[in-house]
Design an enzyme around this catalytic site. Structure first.
Site, PDB file in Angstrom:
ATOM      1  N   HIS A  63       2.516  10.313  -5.903  1.00  0.00           N
ATOM      2  CA  HIS A  63       1.287  10.997  -6.329  1.00  0.00           C
ATOM      3  C   HIS A  63       1.688  12.302  -7.008  1.00  0.00           C
ATOM      4  O   HIS A  63       1.947  13.296  -6.331  1.00  0.00           O
ATOM      5  CB  HIS A  63       0.383  11.277  -5.131  1.00  0.00           C
ATOM      6  CG  HIS A  63      -0.052  10.045  -4.391  1.00  0.00           C
ATOM      7  ND1 HIS A  63      -1.203   9.355  -4.705  1.00  0.00           N
ATOM      8  CD2 HIS A  63       0.510   9.361  -3.367  1.00  0.00           C
ATOM      9  CE1 HIS A  63      -1.337   8.306  -3.896  1.00  0.00           C
ATOM     10  NE2 HIS A  63      -0.304   8.280  -3.069  1.00  0.00           N
ATOM     11  N   LEU A  64       1.758  12.267  -8.335  1.00  0.00           N
ATOM     12  CA  LEU A  64       2.144  13.498  -9.053  1.00  0.00           C
ATOM     13  C   LEU A  64       0.966  14.463  -9.185  1.00  0.00           C
ATOM     14  O   LEU A  64       1.160  15.621  -9.572  1.00  0.00           O
ATOM     15  CB  LEU A  64       2.689  13.172 -10.445  1.00  0.00           C
ATOM     16  CG  LEU A  64       4.056  12.477 -10.521  1.00  0.00           C
ATOM     17  CD1 LEU A  64       4.409  12.173 -11.981  1.00  0.00           C
ATOM     18  CD2 LEU A  64       5.151  13.309  -9.886  1.00  0.00           C
ATOM     19  N   ARG A  65      -0.237  13.955  -8.914  1.00  0.00           N
ATOM     20  CA  ARG A  65      -1.472  14.777  -8.984  1.00  0.00           C
ATOM     21  C   ARG A  65      -1.700  15.351 -10.387  1.00  0.00           C
ATOM     22  O   ARG A  65      -2.057  14.661 -11.271  1.00  0.00           O
ATOM     23  CB  ARG A  65      -1.436  15.923  -7.945  1.00  0.00           C
ATOM     24  CG  ARG A  65      -0.975  15.507  -6.548  1.00  0.00           C
ATOM     25  CD  ARG A  65      -2.036  14.811  -5.770  1.00  0.00           C
ATOM     26  NE  ARG A  65      -1.669  14.735  -4.355  1.00  0.00           N
ATOM     27  CZ  ARG A  65      -2.031  13.741  -3.541  1.00  0.00           C
ATOM     28  NH1 ARG A  65      -2.769  12.754  -3.991  1.00  0.00           N
ATOM     29  NH2 ARG A  65      -1.679  13.741  -2.269  1.00  0.00           N
ATOM     30  N   ASN A  95      -5.077   7.662  -8.008  1.00  0.00           N
ATOM     31  CA  ASN A  95      -6.175   8.307  -7.270  1.00  0.00           C
ATOM     32  C   ASN A  95      -6.206   9.798  -7.576  1.00  0.00           C
ATOM     33  O   ASN A  95      -6.182  10.646  -6.695  1.00  0.00           O
ATOM     34  CB  ASN A  95      -6.065   8.052  -5.757  1.00  0.00           C
ATOM     35  CG  ASN A  95      -4.811   8.655  -5.144  1.00  0.00           C
ATOM     36  OD1 ASN A  95      -3.808   8.875  -5.824  1.00  0.00           O
ATOM     37  ND2 ASN A  95      -4.854   8.949  -3.850  1.00  0.00           N
ATOM     38  N   HIS A 177      -3.387  -0.737  -1.442  1.00  0.00           N
ATOM     39  CA  HIS A 177      -3.240   0.023  -0.197  1.00  0.00           C
ATOM     40  C   HIS A 177      -3.841  -0.862   0.884  1.00  0.00           C
ATOM     41  O   HIS A 177      -5.060  -1.001   0.962  1.00  0.00           O
ATOM     42  CB  HIS A 177      -3.989   1.361  -0.305  1.00  0.00           C
ATOM     43  CG  HIS A 177      -3.980   2.151   0.962  1.00  0.00           C
ATOM     44  ND1 HIS A 177      -3.393   3.392   1.065  1.00  0.00           N
ATOM     45  CD2 HIS A 177      -4.474   1.878   2.192  1.00  0.00           C
ATOM     46  CE1 HIS A 177      -3.522   3.847   2.304  1.00  0.00           C
ATOM     47  NE2 HIS A 177      -4.191   2.943   3.008  1.00  0.00           N
ATOM     48  N   HIS A 223       3.316   0.383   1.188  1.00  0.00           N
ATOM     49  CA  HIS A 223       3.598   0.925   2.536  1.00  0.00           C
ATOM     50  C   HIS A 223       3.101   0.085   3.721  1.00  0.00           C
ATOM     51  O   HIS A 223       2.173   0.459   4.400  1.00  0.00           O
ATOM     52  CB  HIS A 223       3.064   2.348   2.666  1.00  0.00           C
ATOM     53  CG  HIS A 223       1.678   2.592   2.117  1.00  0.00           C
ATOM     54  ND1 HIS A 223       0.597   1.826   2.450  1.00  0.00           N
ATOM     55  CD2 HIS A 223       1.218   3.528   1.267  1.00  0.00           C
ATOM     56  CE1 HIS A 223      -0.471   2.292   1.832  1.00  0.00           C
ATOM     57  NE2 HIS A 223      -0.114   3.325   1.106  1.00  0.00           N
ATOM     58  N   ASP A 296       5.950   7.265  -1.170  1.00  0.00           N
ATOM     59  CA  ASP A 296       4.550   7.678  -1.037  1.00  0.00           C
ATOM     60  C   ASP A 296       4.474   9.206  -0.966  1.00  0.00           C
ATOM     61  O   ASP A 296       3.822   9.771  -0.086  1.00  0.00           O
ATOM     62  CB  ASP A 296       3.872   7.042   0.192  1.00  0.00           C
ATOM     63  CG  ASP A 296       2.354   7.251   0.186  1.00  0.00           C
ATOM     64  OD1 ASP A 296       1.820   7.792  -0.805  1.00  0.00           O
ATOM     65  OD2 ASP A 296       1.704   6.878   1.185  1.00  0.00           O
ATOM     66  N   HIS A 300       0.108  17.882  -0.566  1.00  0.00           N
ATOM     67  CA  HIS A 300      -1.133  18.663  -0.398  1.00  0.00           C
ATOM     68  C   HIS A 300      -0.716  20.096  -0.135  1.00  0.00           C
ATOM     69  O   HIS A 300       0.417  20.354   0.278  1.00  0.00           O
ATOM     70  CB  HIS A 300      -1.931  18.156   0.808  1.00  0.00           C
ATOM     71  CG  HIS A 300      -2.357  16.726   0.703  1.00  0.00           C
ATOM     72  ND1 HIS A 300      -3.413  16.328  -0.071  1.00  0.00           N
ATOM     73  CD2 HIS A 300      -1.848  15.598   1.268  1.00  0.00           C
ATOM     74  CE1 HIS A 300      -3.541  15.006   0.025  1.00  0.00           C
ATOM     75  NE2 HIS A 300      -2.599  14.545   0.830  1.00  0.00           N
ATOM     76  N   GLY A 315      -0.966  12.535   4.224  1.00  0.00           N
ATOM     77  CA  GLY A 315       0.207  12.443   3.349  1.00  0.00           C
ATOM     78  C   GLY A 315       1.039  13.702   3.358  1.00  0.00           C
ATOM     79  O   GLY A 315       0.591  14.753   3.824  1.00  0.00           O
TER      80      GLY A 315
HETATM   81  C1  NCD Z   1      -2.243   9.404  -0.244  1.00  0.00           C
HETATM   82  C2  NCD Z   1      -2.751  10.592  -1.042  1.00  0.00           C
HETATM   83  O1  NCD Z   1      -2.773  11.710  -0.507  1.00  0.00           O
HETATM   84  O2  NCD Z   1      -3.091  10.439  -2.211  1.00  0.00           O
HETATM   85  N1  NCD Z   1      -2.205   9.735   1.148  1.00  0.00           N
HETATM   86  C3  NCD Z   1      -1.525   9.100   2.135  1.00  0.00           C
HETATM   87  O3  NCD Z   1      -1.673   9.465   3.301  1.00  0.00           O
HETATM   88  N2  NCD Z   1      -0.688   8.136   1.876  1.00  0.00           N
HETATM   89  C4  NCD Z   1      -3.077   8.219  -0.528  1.00  0.00           C
HETATM   90  C5  NCD Z   1      -2.389   6.898  -0.315  1.00  0.00           C
HETATM   91  O4  NCD Z   1      -1.305   6.623  -0.855  1.00  0.00           O
HETATM   92  O5  NCD Z   1      -2.953   6.071   0.382  1.00  0.00           O
HETATM   93 ZN    ZN Z   2      -1.632   4.312  -0.003  1.00  0.00          ZN
END
Ligand code: NCD
Ligand code: ZN
Length: 430
Positions: A63-65, A95, A177, A223, A296, A300, A315
């Site tokens: 998740h590079l956001r 996402n 997922h 995962h 993964d 945050h 995460g």
């Molecule tokens: C991920 C996220 O923060 O985008 N969080 C997580 O706990 N894995 C979402 C995801 O990959 O399901």
């Molecule tokens: Zn996931």
């Protein structure tokens, strides 16, 4: 022959075994592999004596956001973290805010990433609400599609089968997922673990695999965490081989005990499980039932983690710990280096059809990770390039780490430092 880069005295995996030789690089490609002696010169020569050179790692779950969530991570910090961790290609999850569910958003993300990326970046897309948008998203270069439990393309609306068929028609894998949509109502860690139980994973896995089989599409289960799921996939693969799955380092190395001890920082979806689950994940990983290790990486802000279990974001970062943690396991005899290369480089390239990557071969891209299997260290989140400077593995002793990360022939990381200019990486278009 004028070379840009020559890696001398390298031990590297080649056609199923480790060999010793020299790797010659020009214009971003591996142009020649020399076994034995080599008299070539190059602009830059790296002596890899006592090191192992791996095909650059491909992390398929990152998740590079960026965009509206660049306060959590952005394309530059996220890909610096990847390079620091020995990873040369990442697949970015959709996402995001705004969501990645149209050719337009994907085009915007690609442009933004181009100027900031330090490694290769490929993009997942969500399924769009209009099915005729799918070809446009593919045209724009999406590597694969991703389905989340909360997406509207659920079983109930009945739109999932059509989307799976369409992905299959275009030869794109669909990653899911594997959890059912649940009511996130809990106040204690025990309740959180119960709400996101292994049954919730298992029933989602069944539902998705049946749908994939019907649509004859390639399904990638993100995962996976439990013994029950692993055993089901083991049987399923015998009759439906177009299914692959991944496991994270945290699900291999941590149990519910760790979250019970440390609290919300270790909140992650799916949650950490029991010892017997870990054992079965390790077995399946070594037996070839689990195809991929992915981080993964889900960064945050620390303040978003330091909350009650119900309010904390799920995460944590993983790009800078995955390889060191896994090399430590190689040293401990839990997995072979050969198998690690399969699950961190070869299989990700195969499953997601990433051309000319995942192997050290003449004509392949010069994405290379040089490791020192004996280097010892401690996981220290203060030194992360990620904006998320915390880790469930903080303070863990590791043995084995990346020393040099080479992306398309460019040395991006050396001894933990990012040394290439911003934007040295590239955007993958398949
Ligand atoms: C991920 C996220 O923060 O985008 N969080 C997580 O706990 N894995 C979402 C995801 O990959 O399901
Ligand atoms: Zn996931």
């Amino acid at each position: 022959m004028t070379l840009d880069l020559l890696i001398r005295n390298a031990t590297f995996p080649w056609r199923g075994q480790f060999v010793k030789g020299n790797i010659a690089v020009r214009s971003g490609k591996i142009v020649k592999l020399f076994r034995g002696s080599c008299t070539e010169t190059a602009e830059r020569v790296i002596n890899a004596e006592n090191r192992v050179v791996l095909p650059g790692l491909i992390d398929v779950h990152v998740h590079l956001r960026d965009l509206e969530q660049s306060y959590k991570e952005d394309y530059h910090t996220g890909t610096c973290a990847a390079a620091a961790g020995g990873i040369t290609t990442v697949l970015d999850m959709p996402n995001t805010r705004p969501k990645t569910d149209s050719a337009e958003v994907l085009k915007f993300k690609k442009k933004l990433a181009q100027g900031k990326a330090m490694v290769n970046v490929g993009f997942f897309s969500l399924f769009p609400s209009r099915i005729d948008e799918i070809p446009k998203i593919i045209e724009e270069g999406a590597v694969a599609f991703k389905v989340y439990p909360q997406d509207p393309e659920s079983w109930l609306t009945g739109s999932l089968p059509d989307r799976l068929k369409s992905a299959s028609k275009f030869g794109k894998p669909v990653a899911v997922h594997p959890e059912e949509k649940v009511k996130d109502e809990y106040n204690t860690i025990q309740q959180f673990l119960q709400v996101h139980s292994i049954n919730i994973e298992f029933s989602a896995v069944i539902r998705y695999t049946l749908a994939a089989e019907r649509a004859q599409c390639h399904l990638h289960l993100c995962h996976i965490t439990s013994k029950r799921t692993v055993e089901y996939i083991r049987t399923l693969k015998a009759s439906y081989p177009r299914v692959s799955c991944e496991v994270t380092p945290h699900h291999l190395l941590l149990t519910r005990k760790h979250i019970e001890e440390k609290g919300s920082l270790l909140k992650v979806l799916p949650p950490l499980r029991e010892n017997e689950d870990l054992e079965s994940l390790w077995l399946a990983l070594n037996q070839g039932i689990i195809d991929v290790i992915a981080s993964d990486h889900a960064p945050h802000q620390k303040s978003e983690k330091e909350k009650s279990i119900s309010d904390a974001s799920p995460g944590f970062p993983g790009l800078e710990t995955t390889l060191s943690l896994m090399l430590t396991q190689v040293n401990a005899g839990r997995i072979s280096l050969k198998r690690l290369v399969e699950v961190l480089s070869e299989n990700p390239a195969k499953i997601f059809k990433i051309k000319s990557k995942g192997k050290i071969e003449e004509g392949y891209d010069a994405d290379l990770t040089i490791i020192d299997l004996k280097a010892k260290g401690k996981i220290n989140p203060d030194s992360f390039y990620s904006k998320a400077k915390y880790s469930p593995f903080e303070g863990w002793t590791v043995k084995g780490k990346p020393i040099t990360t080479i992306v398309n022939g460019v040395v991006v990381m050396e001894h933990g430092e990012i040394i290439a200019p911003k934007g040295a990486g590239s955007v993958l278009t398949t």
